[in-house]
Design an enzyme around this catalytic site. Structure first.
Site, PDB file in Angstrom:
ATOM      1  N   ASP A  65      -7.042  -1.171   4.308  1.00 27.91           N
ATOM      2  CA  ASP A  65      -6.341  -0.515   3.209  1.00 27.91           C
ATOM      3  C   ASP A  65      -6.680   0.968   3.104  1.00 27.91           C
ATOM      4  O   ASP A  65      -5.833   1.783   2.743  1.00 27.91           O
ATOM      5  CB  ASP A  65      -6.634  -1.238   1.895  1.00 27.91           C
ATOM      6  CG  ASP A  65      -5.823  -2.511   1.769  1.00 27.91           C
ATOM      7  OD1 ASP A  65      -4.791  -2.604   2.452  1.00 27.91           O
ATOM      8  OD2 ASP A  65      -6.209  -3.401   1.008  1.00 27.91           O
ATOM      9  N   SER A  89     -12.699 -12.746  -2.084  1.00 33.12           N
ATOM     10  CA  SER A  89     -12.052 -11.478  -2.382  1.00 33.12           C
ATOM     11  C   SER A  89     -10.545 -11.676  -2.298  1.00 33.12           C
ATOM     12  O   SER A  89     -10.047 -12.336  -1.385  1.00 33.12           O
ATOM     13  CB  SER A  89     -12.569 -10.427  -1.388  1.00 33.12           C
ATOM     14  OG  SER A  89     -11.528  -9.719  -0.794  1.00 33.12           O
ATOM     15  N   ARG A 125       0.796  -1.225   0.000  1.00 38.74           N
ATOM     16  CA  ARG A 125       0.000   0.000   0.000  1.00 38.74           C
ATOM     17  C   ARG A 125       0.828   1.273   0.000  1.00 38.74           C
ATOM     18  O   ARG A 125       0.571   2.180  -0.790  1.00 38.74           O
ATOM     19  CB  ARG A 125      -0.991  -0.008   1.170  1.00 38.74           C
ATOM     20  CG  ARG A 125      -2.044  -1.102   1.068  1.00 38.74           C
ATOM     21  CD  ARG A 125      -2.811  -1.004  -0.231  1.00 38.74           C
ATOM     22  NE  ARG A 125      -3.688  -2.139  -0.480  1.00 38.74           N
ATOM     23  CZ  ARG A 125      -3.561  -2.947  -1.514  1.00 38.74           C
ATOM     24  NH1 ARG A 125      -2.606  -2.767  -2.403  1.00 38.74           N
ATOM     25  NH2 ARG A 125      -4.417  -3.934  -1.701  1.00 38.74           N
TER      26      ARG A 125
END
Lengths: 402, 402, 402, 402
Positions: free
Chosen positions: D126, D178, D97
């Site tokens: 996130d 996911s 990230r």
């Protein structure tokens, strides 16, 4: 959101919570019960408080005397961990919040309320402390935080709000410094303190004498400590709360326990405050002095680590969490040896331990001058050092080979 | 054990190391080089020291001026970590040992010596600090620690030993207190201090005025700090050592920097001492004050953790280890923001920061009174608290289901 | 040193302690009592051990069954702290030492001995563990450590020593690998392991199947955990020791619990060993899995910190210290929520948790898919993040102003 | 709020960010620039991505190749700290990230954008990581988080939203799991994993072979490590990214690097995921093995402490903070000695170090069998133990006097 029928408000009698009562009734169409916690904030704050609450529209007012419980069950455990926030702050406001919240929750359950309310602002730590306790103790109750909801944004607006409703209020329009007090401490924020380049002035200190005005004659107090708790002062056994008020009186006279700090709030910003913890400072010094006598090197270090960790948990409103209870259990265990007597000298702002003793002391003349074959032999040190520095030696030899 | 030809002794000019010179020559049949470290222990200790060493039988005497290096490379890095041993001790003796040992090793390598010698006793920390440094810097050199070898056990025995050899010595038979001094601090042990129930008396303090005798008028000093180091005082740029002596003078006058501590020695026993660190106390307070302005909550906490860890490493003689260097690297990184100005008030034993500012400050009036849509909105707090206490809430809901 | 009359020796029946019996009698002119601790090292080591001890010259031999106590009072508390030394070692030898030493001391007090003796070598950790326990439990008793005293330096010398005295001994001259076993683990050192560039061979593993030879078919075991202790396996309630032996059997079959480590000994040097902890590895994995469910973020972190700290204390022989007890108290407090069920899959050297559940779980589908106004609202996150990153934002704004 | 003219969106080509483009244009009336970070998520995700972005309405699309930078400047520093979140998670998503956010900010500054946008949901970590980086790097830019603003609440709603606007999209309605992938790891959440009592099934693993289907023949890889970074594998020097992809291939084949974890999210809830880090697991094992050789006891412990602390900072999106940089500086310092070679055996899901060596090794046969007067003498241990247990002894003697 389901309808709220009855809310218990942590009521102080001040301007904010006075306005909250009618605001709650108007905005939530509910009954408001005022809950007052006596944590030693002072008699003058409690006189006539029930009448005031009712005049503001509360259906009833409960006053809980939490003074002994606060010292015994919140302050003493904290002291044993050695919690001091950011090196200076003795957590006076932080420690009072969980006990107030817990009693408020108990009140709410007793009167069958379905919501809890506090008057903390949206930029401070106290909202987190109250609501952290509420979440842990009564997650089923709704929480109302008017300062995050209403559009009243100034003292003037609050006074107008009350005046419009003919609710009597003695609060003044001008209030430069914001304060919070309980038996352990009083804090002052705002005013000249908002610029860190300003020194605090006389208005920044509430309880304690200016050290420069304190007596020229030093004074001593003697504390008796058992398992990390002060049980007697100057030869007299006292309850925890009485210990505190006795020491407060002494500390105040000698200007002890002032700090001026810029601290990190939990909510991401810094704030500056002047805090006074006269009796607490004396107790803390005394406790640490006994620890000097009885804790071995690694235990002392761990007690310091515990204190650092606990300072954050307590400051951050984490009292009623498994982690905080775990730290307290660890500190209680270490405190089992922390018994002894300490003489503290008070002089012009300072509390200095000048004498200390303990039957658990790991120090004693006797050991220091021991015969060599008893507990210590000079020659032992050679072997100790050799092993202690062995890794250094090998590493250095390695690097010489390259 | 192979024959020793030349040994470099850390020589102070005192009774112990004076006796060590002839003892080494007689017992090891070797040349003895006296090495004197000037770490600011005072001119009077250095006057005539070369003559004294030669008169005792040393083949030569080297004097190294380590004063600036000590402050710059040992004290400043330590200060940045925030190292304070067992909550009180500013590590004055501990920090001086590695720098002396390093210069002594350099001397030994230069003169081609095959051994190093120190006069530390077998019950103290200093033997570990010296030999820890020796192991890391010159593991190939032998180490001789006479106090762990010889059978001289008293001042009287040492004096007799010298007298028998016609070595002149001005040391007195009676010496109640044991002392160690450098630019940073002076320590006093022994005498009345051996009973922790005795308060220190006037003989226990060497440099500083008794706070009760200090000026009735407070005084201020202004420190300019850049990246964690004091670079100017009262408007004047100064070298590190000059900063220290300037602040020492101020602190001494106002009785600042006294502590009376029972501490855990590395070698397993406790000892009690009175330490004076006048200038150092002022510097430490000032540095911490700038940190209050510039370090965020988690960084401040980590700096405290570093300080705790570093305090043990430095106390324990671990300066020249990868771990100590790692801690210093971490502290240096955090200190990059630690710049600003601080005003410290000196009064009757206390050094209190009353003003502070920094262009890196995370506090500022501007942010505190920010418009709501800029950096902070009261309503943000609601979401913060909700998430912050989510685990507590779920745990409480769980337990209600049971 | 005063005369020793009776010494209690920690006797294993091996070559070293067999030689120690006559050596003690000859060198200390004292009665020797053999004390045997049954910590699950295996029946074959205990058969005929009393006869052997008497044949070596012991006046009597006591055998103490410590198996249940070891698991219940030493291993379970350690597991709750999460202690793993240097990231890998489950402390099998370390945990056994204090319980043996404690029982040995109890034996000594019962038989009126005035000294304690162990057969640990002078380069290892175990001498420190034994003597650390002795110091804490019976400081008045003398300690004899033959390996630091005698000049026997090889197996050959020991065998000769016994032969000269006509003491029967079945030990072989050649013994490449040194081993230690108890119910929890077996360790192997020496031989090919002395070069870290050698891979372990088949002789380095004692209990467990080579993973490459383990069954091609995976197997599962189900552990029931209450407050951090395994109380049942595969549906059957078991005592702590029975839990361990049951899981050992499973783990051994599937090659679970092998590690090959170079570790830092307390005495300054590194050593390399192959350790097998089959059942323990399964228990550890299971316990950690329940913690994943029930401990919040900060509690999990603190449990990890406790484990790191405890690993050193246990490894270093500090079991009977206030600090170790403090850590255990903290871990016990956190373990109050650690209850649940775990399914562990065993396959070719691995123990992998594949299913886990707990009524204290802070995770649950229900919460994850909660309606928005119940415990979590997406929008809360915005406020959280804003406050969470406020210090970063202010710092960045500051630096842009420059 | 001032008008937004141009926003840079972290664009993945997936359903969410495809819908965000038109949503931003409609709701903010602004130009949208698509920013794509290539962090090794796979070629198939990048093919045609520019066309896709433009088709969705982006004014332009920038693709930044961050693969080498990610491994060199984010993963390697993290590895040196030893960061592993909650004992298991190698921080694959967390580390990606900050590098994406940094490149996105650079893009925004270059194209003169006044806002940043990401497609993270409001319940995850996130969003905090992106916005934490934004706050530190470009506090002046607005941040838009559509998932916290819009009322699209399902894949169906998103697909409808795109269909209504005739924006082509190949995403399917049904997506049970996911996922997030980069060169370091792939994560899988949702589906059967939502019940912790379900074991993961084949759909929960994306890259790695099931260990039970992995080759019956073990394989080894040899890593060369310099100052904490892998510089060559199997004899071949490689760039950091190439090291990773090479090791990934090996690890995937042998089913290495799977974990199944319930973890504490920063935002207060727990989530469960299956993560695969094949190459990373091998690198981590290798690095730790060299540390076993070269770090002394206290350094190893501190490296573990650093890893614990860093794991939270990295997980919590604190990369661009002074604290994280301080930890990295500390770890870099310790890593200076961490050089050597390691052989790792891969077999049925396990990566096991079987051989290791280093010229900085503090272990060596030579030292272990040293002559006694060189670096270690058995008799030294006696003195060491005596001092090491002195506090225990004194405490016990104290308690016997009572």
């Amino acid at each position: 959101m389901s309808k709220i029928n009855k809310v218990v408000l942590a009521y102080s009698g001040g301007l904010d919570t006075s306005a909250i009562i009618p605001w709650l009734k108007e905005n939530y169409d509910c009954e408001v019960v005022a809950f007052v916690a006596d944590v030693g904030q002072g008699e003058e704050e409690l006189i006539g408080i029930e009448e005031k609450a009712l005049a503001s529209g509360a259906s009833s007012c409960y006053i809980a005397d939490l003074k002994e419980e606060m010292v015994k069950d919140y302050i003493y455990p904290s002291l044993k961990t050695g919690a001091v926030y950011e090196g200076k702050y003795l957590l006076g406001t932080s420690m009072a919040r969980p006990i107030i919240a817990k009693a408020q929750v108990e009140c709410a359950l007793e009167v069958g309320a379905d919501a809890l309310c506090h008057g903390c602002t949206g930029k401070g730590n106290d909202q987190v402390r109250f609501e952290g306790a509420f979440a842990a103790l009564a997650p089923q109750l709704k929480v109302i935080a008017p300062w995050r909801e209403w559009d009243l944004r100034s003292r003037e607006a609050l006074l107008d709000y009350l005046a419009e409703r003919d609710i009597p209020c003695t609060a003044s329009l001008e209030k430069i410094y914001s304060r919070d007090a309980n038996a352990w401490h009083v804090s002052t924020e705002g005013g000249v303190l908002e610029d860190t380049w300003n020194a605090p002035n006389d208005l920044c200190w509430v309880w304690t004498k200016d050290p420069e005005q304190a007596p020229d004659q030093a004074e001593t107090v003697t504390l008796k400590i058992e398992q990390g708790e002060v049980v007697a002062v100057d030869g007299e056994a006292m309850t925890p709360y009485n210990v505190l008020t006795y020491l407060n009186e002494k500390g105040i006279e000698h200007g002890v326990g002032r700090i001026d700090i810029v601290e990190n709030r939990l909510v991401g910003m810094k704030s500056r405050g002047c805090y006074e913890t006269p009796g607490g400072t004396i107790m803390m010094e005394a406790l640490r002095a006994v620890e000097q006598l009885v804790l071995d090197k690694e235990s002392f270090d761990f007690r310091q680590t515990l204190g650092l960790k606990a300072s954050h948990l307590i400051y951050d409103g984490r009292w009623f969490t498994p982690l905080c209870q775990s730290l307290i259990a660890a500190a209680d265990e270490l405190a089992k040896d922390v018994s002894g007597e300490v003489v503290v000298k008070l002089y012009k702002g300072q509390a200095t331990v000048i004498q200390k003793r303990s039957t658990n002391s790991l120090y004693s003349e006797e050991f220091a001058t021991f015969g060599e074959d008893d507990v210590y032999d000079h020659s032992h040190a050679g072997g100790f050092i050799r092993l202690y520095s062995l890794a250094s030696r090998i590493r250095a030899l390695n690097s010489q080979k390259k």
